[in-house]
Design a protein around this motif. Sequence first.
Motif, PDB file in Angstrom:
ATOM      1  N   ARG A  34       0.424  -1.369  -0.246  1.00  0.00           N
ATOM      2  CA  ARG A  34       0.092  -0.247   0.047  1.00  0.00           C
ATOM      3  C   ARG A  34       1.153   1.180   0.326  1.00  0.00           C
ATOM      4  N   ARG A  39      -0.382  -2.124  -5.846  1.00  0.00           N
ATOM      5  CA  ARG A  39      -2.474  -2.693  -6.359  1.00  0.00           C
ATOM      6  C   ARG A  39      -2.594  -4.327  -5.249  1.00  0.00           C
ATOM      7  N   THR A  55     -15.171  -6.132  -0.697  1.00  0.00           N
ATOM      8  CA  THR A  55     -13.789  -6.074  -1.048  1.00  0.00           C
ATOM      9  C   THR A  55     -14.131  -3.743  -0.922  1.00  0.00           C
ATOM     10  N   GLY A  56     -12.991  -3.385  -0.532  1.00  0.00           N
ATOM     11  CA  GLY A  56     -12.597  -2.421   0.138  1.00  0.00           C
ATOM     12  C   GLY A  56     -12.832  -0.959  -1.671  1.00  0.00           C
ATOM     13  N   ARG A  57     -12.307  -0.046  -0.700  1.00  0.00           N
ATOM     14  CA  ARG A  57     -12.814   0.882  -2.060  1.00  0.00           C
ATOM     15  C   ARG A  57     -11.421   0.810  -3.357  1.00  0.00           C
ATOM     16  N   GLN A  58     -10.265   0.389  -3.258  1.00  0.00           N
ATOM     17  CA  GLN A  58      -9.532   0.431  -4.010  1.00  0.00           C
ATOM     18  C   GLN A  58      -8.923  -1.190  -4.764  1.00  0.00           C
ATOM     19  N   GLY A  59     -10.213  -2.095  -4.606  1.00  0.00           N
ATOM     20  CA  GLY A  59     -10.232  -3.157  -5.446  1.00  0.00           C
ATOM     21  C   GLY A  59      -9.628  -3.860  -5.099  1.00  0.00           C
ATOM     22  N   ARG A  61      -9.897  -7.669  -2.217  1.00  0.00           N
ATOM     23  CA  ARG A  61     -10.617  -8.442  -1.333  1.00  0.00           C
ATOM     24  C   ARG A  61     -10.806  -8.964  -0.160  1.00  0.00           C
TER      25      ARG A  61
END
Length: 363
Positions: A34, A39, A55-59, A61
Amino acid sequence: MNMILSGLHTLVANAVALGLVIFLHEFGHFLACRKLGVRVERFAFGFGTELLGFTGRQGTRFSLCAIPFGGFVKPAGEDPVGGPEPKPDEYFGQPWNRRLIIVYAGPAMNYVLAFCLYTGLIWGRGLPEASKQAVIGNIVIGLPADQAGIRIGDRILFFGGRSLAGWEDLASSIHRSAGKEILLGVERDARSFDVKLTPRKDEAGEKGVIGIMPKAEYRPVGPFTAMRESARLCWLQSTQTVTTIASKIWKRERPDLAGPVGIFQMISRAARSGWEDFIFLVGFISVAIGFFNLLPLPMLDGGHGVFYLWEGLRGRRLSPVVQERANTVGLAMLLSLLVFATYNDFLRIRSERAAKPVAVETK
């Protein structure tokens, strides 16, 4: 009912200890990804079937899986073989030195965890110092005292029928008795009994040992002393691991490695003996896992680190074929080590069961 509760307690203790240590190891990789803009496709706690997840905002899981013993992180573009040119937000889109930070962030987090646990224990309870009384503070699994049924908290009153003056008297008497059967007078819960056992020779082959350590007495210290002692303890554990294994290899002796079964036993015993012992053992296991992952073996973090250092020195990556062959060899070595350690565990268990301690209650 008691057996069920005991089994559940053991299972929970192992899940907490191993889950925490391995989860934070993977969290180190995740945090480094991060911070460096890589990613992350998936961050899982546990293995197997996903029980819960989002699934978070940055994709990424985030998953809670069925087997709560560890976890894993999957960065995007982690596979170096084939495919299109890696993107800047993918793992192999990063230069070698940034990938080096990512792989070593996992072991670093293990040392951070151990340092924090040790600091909390020492600051909260005090700095442990060996008691002068002949009271058992800890026992090494598989050595004569453990096999003979001696427990933590037992007081040793007599050696061969002679009253003891304290721990130093007991230790020196055992050191002089390597390979000779001895008789110990033990006091436990206001009752006394005798135990026969035979001290083994230590690694130097000079002194007799039975695998006991004195009870600790605690001296209050401040936070800075606690941090200094915690750092020293992490360092000592790492260096002693190296020297012990090197000594065994040099003497062509079988290293007494603990596998999954042995670790399970140690955690279970620590959980039963008290929360301080349990926390200390979690720190100990965290250092062990961190150190193990620093070894320059393919498939481990240290092995990946060697690949990236080579890339930095030579200006090019190792070919995918070479990496694949190295990883195959590394996997075979790790599986062999796992089998060997598990074999050691079962030998230790069989030895414990075969040992029939002579305990005669005295009045």
